[in-house]
Design a protein around this motif. Structure first.
Motif, PDB file in Angstrom:
ATOM      1  N   LEU A   1       0.827  -1.201   0.000  1.00 12.04           N
ATOM      2  CA  LEU A   1       0.000   0.000   0.000  1.00 12.04           C
ATOM      3  C   LEU A   1       0.867   1.259   0.000  1.00 12.04           C
ATOM      4  CD1 LEU A   1      -2.748   1.347   0.080  1.00 12.04           C
ATOM      5  CD2 LEU A   1      -2.778   1.025   2.570  1.00 12.04           C
ATOM      6  N   GLY A   2       1.961   1.223   0.756  1.00 12.26           N
ATOM      7  CA  GLY A   2       2.859   2.367   0.781  1.00 12.26           C
ATOM      8  C   GLY A   2       3.446   2.658  -0.586  1.00 12.26           C
ATOM      9  N   LEU A   3       3.828   1.615  -1.319  1.00 11.94           N
ATOM     10  CA  LEU A   3       4.375   1.791  -2.672  1.00 11.94           C
ATOM     11  C   LEU A   3       3.289   2.265  -3.631  1.00 11.94           C
ATOM     12  CD1 LEU A   3       6.685  -1.357  -2.742  1.00 11.94           C
ATOM     13  CD2 LEU A   3       7.410   1.045  -2.670  1.00 11.94           C
ATOM     14  N   LEU A   4       2.067   1.782  -3.413  1.00  9.67           N
ATOM     15  CA  LEU A   4       0.937   2.242  -4.226  1.00  9.67           C
ATOM     16  C   LEU A   4       0.708   3.743  -4.015  1.00  9.67           C
ATOM     17  CD1 LEU A   4      -1.424   1.313  -6.080  1.00  9.67           C
ATOM     18  CD2 LEU A   4      -2.769   0.949  -4.013  1.00  9.67           C
ATOM     19  N   LEU A   5       0.795   4.182  -2.771  1.00 10.83           N
ATOM     20  CA  LEU A   5       0.637   5.601  -2.452  1.00 10.83           C
ATOM     21  C   LEU A   5       1.734   6.448  -3.081  1.00 10.83           C
ATOM     22  CD1 LEU A   5      -0.340   5.277   1.296  1.00 10.83           C
ATOM     23  CD2 LEU A   5      -1.727   6.357  -0.449  1.00 10.83           C
ATOM     24  N   ALA A   6       2.902   5.835  -3.277  1.00 11.77           N
ATOM     25  CA  ALA A   6       4.024   6.551  -3.882  1.00 11.77           C
ATOM     26  C   ALA A   6       3.936   6.568  -5.407  1.00 11.77           C
ATOM     27  CB  ALA A   6       5.338   5.920  -3.439  1.00 11.77           C
ATOM     28  N   GLY A   7       2.836   6.005  -5.957  1.00  9.90           N
ATOM     29  CA  GLY A   7       2.621   6.057  -7.398  1.00  9.90           C
ATOM     30  C   GLY A   7       3.278   4.942  -8.178  1.00  9.90           C
ATOM     31  N   LYS A   8       3.693   3.860  -7.492  1.00  8.21           N
ATOM     32  CA  LYS A   8       4.379   2.760  -8.176  1.00  8.21           C
ATOM     33  C   LYS A   8       3.387   1.850  -8.904  1.00  8.21           C
ATOM     34  CE  LYS A   8       8.422   3.745  -6.185  1.00  8.21           C
ATOM     35  NZ  LYS A   8       9.614   4.166  -6.908  1.00  8.21           N
ATOM     36  N   SER A   9       3.778   1.387 -10.091  1.00  6.30           N
ATOM     37  CA  SER A   9       2.978   0.412 -10.832  1.00  6.30           C
ATOM     38  C   SER A   9       3.187  -0.974 -10.221  1.00  6.30           C
ATOM     39  CB  SER A   9       3.423   0.375 -12.295  1.00  6.30           C
ATOM     40  OG  SER A   9       4.744  -0.135 -12.389  1.00  6.30           O
ATOM     41  N   ASN A  10       2.352  -1.953 -10.617  1.00  6.67           N
ATOM     42  CA  ASN A  10       2.518  -3.314 -10.109  1.00  6.67           C
ATOM     43  C   ASN A  10       3.919  -3.848 -10.402  1.00  6.67           C
ATOM     44  OD1 ASN A  10      -0.106  -3.165  -9.298  1.00  6.67           O
ATOM     45  ND2 ASN A  10      -0.834  -4.914 -10.487  1.00  6.67           N
ATOM     46  N   LYS A  11       4.431  -3.583 -11.606  1.00  9.67           N
ATOM     47  CA  LYS A  11       5.760  -4.087 -11.969  1.00  9.67           C
ATOM     48  C   LYS A  11       6.848  -3.479 -11.094  1.00  9.67           C
ATOM     49  CE  LYS A  11       4.823  -5.409 -16.756  1.00  9.67           C
ATOM     50  NZ  LYS A  11       5.176  -5.215 -18.185  1.00  9.67           N
ATOM     51  N   LEU A  12       6.725  -2.184 -10.807  1.00  9.22           N
ATOM     52  CA  LEU A  12       7.717  -1.539  -9.946  1.00  9.22           C
ATOM     53  C   LEU A  12       7.626  -2.049  -8.509  1.00  9.22           C
ATOM     54  CD1 LEU A  12       7.684   2.157 -11.227  1.00  9.22           C
ATOM     55  CD2 LEU A  12       9.471   0.438 -11.519  1.00  9.22           C
TER      56      LEU A  12
ATOM     57  N   GLU B   1       4.424 -10.727  -9.861  1.00  6.77           N
ATOM     58  CA  GLU B   1       3.281  -9.845 -10.076  1.00  6.77           C
ATOM     59  C   GLU B   1       2.008 -10.477  -9.540  1.00  6.77           C
ATOM     60  OE1 GLU B   1       1.480  -6.855 -13.489  1.00  6.77           O
ATOM     61  OE2 GLU B   1       3.156  -8.179 -13.961  1.00  6.77           O
ATOM     62  N   ALA B   2       1.920 -11.801  -9.623  1.00  5.36           N
ATOM     63  CA  ALA B   2       0.742 -12.504  -9.090  1.00  5.36           C
ATOM     64  C   ALA B   2       0.631 -12.285  -7.579  1.00  5.36           C
ATOM     65  CB  ALA B   2       0.829 -13.995  -9.398  1.00  5.36           C
ATOM     66  N   THR B   3       1.778 -12.285  -6.902  1.00  7.40           N
ATOM     67  CA  THR B   3       1.779 -12.050  -5.453  1.00  7.40           C
ATOM     68  C   THR B   3       1.333 -10.632  -5.134  1.00  7.40           C
ATOM     69  OG1 THR B   3       3.555 -13.658  -5.102  1.00  7.40           O
ATOM     70  CG2 THR B   3       3.224 -12.006  -3.380  1.00  7.40           C
ATOM     71  N   VAL B   4       1.808  -9.671  -5.919  1.00  8.34           N
ATOM     72  CA  VAL B   4       1.398  -8.280  -5.715  1.00  8.34           C
ATOM     73  C   VAL B   4      -0.109  -8.149  -5.911  1.00  8.34           C
ATOM     74  CG1 VAL B   4       1.536  -5.929  -6.630  1.00  8.34           C
ATOM     75  CG2 VAL B   4       3.618  -7.270  -6.324  1.00  8.34           C
ATOM     76  N   LYS B   5      -0.648  -8.774  -6.952  1.00 11.53           N
ATOM     77  CA  LYS B   5      -2.087  -8.706  -7.211  1.00 11.53           C
ATOM     78  C   LYS B   5      -2.883  -9.317  -6.061  1.00 11.53           C
ATOM     79  CE  LYS B   5      -1.853  -8.520 -12.252  1.00 11.53           C
ATOM     80  NZ  LYS B   5      -2.148  -9.244 -13.526  1.00 11.53           N
ATOM     81  N   THR B   6      -2.356 -10.397  -5.499  1.00 14.51           N
ATOM     82  CA  THR B   6      -3.029 -11.039  -4.357  1.00 14.51           C
ATOM     83  C   THR B   6      -3.065 -10.088  -3.169  1.00 14.51           C
ATOM     84  OG1 THR B   6      -2.350 -13.254  -5.054  1.00 14.51           O
ATOM     85  CG2 THR B   6      -2.961 -12.980  -2.744  1.00 14.51           C
ATOM     86  N   HIS B   7      -1.935  -9.432  -2.907  1.00 17.49           N
ATOM     87  CA  HIS B   7      -1.886  -8.462  -1.804  1.00 17.49           C
ATOM     88  C   HIS B   7      -2.841  -7.299  -2.065  1.00 17.49           C
ATOM     89  CE1 HIS B   7       1.196 -10.365   0.490  1.00 17.49           C
ATOM     90  NE2 HIS B   7       2.175 -10.169  -0.388  1.00 17.49           N
TER      91      HIS B   7
END
Length: 216
Positions: A150-161, A170-176
């Motif tokens: 969530l913190g990285l999402l708030l910083a504007g990061k894409s799933n790949k980043l 990426e599957a793990t990120v999507k699960t989170h």
């Protein structure tokens, strides 16, 4: 009177008169301990900054009649380095979250948010509502890894980043992300960012200093 010395000062910079005056009215009603100043252009905002030694927070629309885009933020911060700025905008653009933070803004809020959401986010930023211990129970339910995502999402990061930052698939990120969406009761990345800012996560200790979504 002694209590005047404890007033916080907020400068609201927006050339949309209806939005600016409406938000200023709500802020004055809800936050009597905050002195609200207004400016309808960057020129007036810079003059206000020169006249007022103690401005605690600037709420800034990037698209003004005399300045547009990220240059608006850059010019303001060049005039008053270290000034706390929260950017507001009328359109949602997730990529702008990282851009404004890189240029020193505290956060990025959408004008389409409800007035209570905007006021609550500004109150947390300006008055510092007792950080992590006071966060909503939905945030308490996030695992350490989910908080990192969530913190990285708030910083504007894409799933790949996010994958690269955390060294996961990426599957793990999507699960989170799906788990975060459920716990925050939202359906998208943008809604998650807005919800997180509403909960004050842009000032939370374990989270990277973020910024919420939107463009003008």
């Amino acid at each position: 009177m002694n209590h005047i010395h404890h007033l916080k000062t907020l400068l609201l910079v927006d050339d949309q008169v209806l939005f600016r005056e409406s938000l200023a009215l709500v802020l004055r009603q809800r936050l009597p301990q905050v002195r609200v100043l207004e400016a309808g252009s960057l020129h007036v905002a810079l003059r206000r900054c020169a006249e007022e030694a103690a401005i605690d927070l600037v709420v800034l629309d990037l698209e003004l009649r005399d300045s547009r885009g990220l240059m608006t933020l850059e010019r303001l911060r060049a005039a008053r380095p270290g000034l706390a700025v929260m950017v507001v905008s009328g359109t949602v653009d997730e990529s702008m979250a990282g851009e404004v933070r890189q240029r020193g803004a505290l956060g990025f809020l959408s004008k389409s948010s409800r007035a209570e959401t905007l006021v609550d986010a500004l109150q947390r930023t300006l008055l510092g509502r007792e950080s992590a211990a006071r966060h909503d129970e939905r945030v308490e339910g996030l695992s350490e890894r989910q908080q990192e995502v969530l913190g990285l999402l708030l910083a504007g990061k894409s799933n790949k980043l996010i994958c690269r930052e955390l060294d996961v698939s990426e599957a793990t990120v999507k699960t989170h992300l799906q788990a975060i969406f459920r716990k925050l009761d939202v359906n998208s990345r943008t809604q998650a960012v807005v919800a997180a800012v509403r909960l004050g996560l842009h000032t939370s200790a374990p989270m990277p200093m973020p910024v919420a979504p939107s463009g003008h």
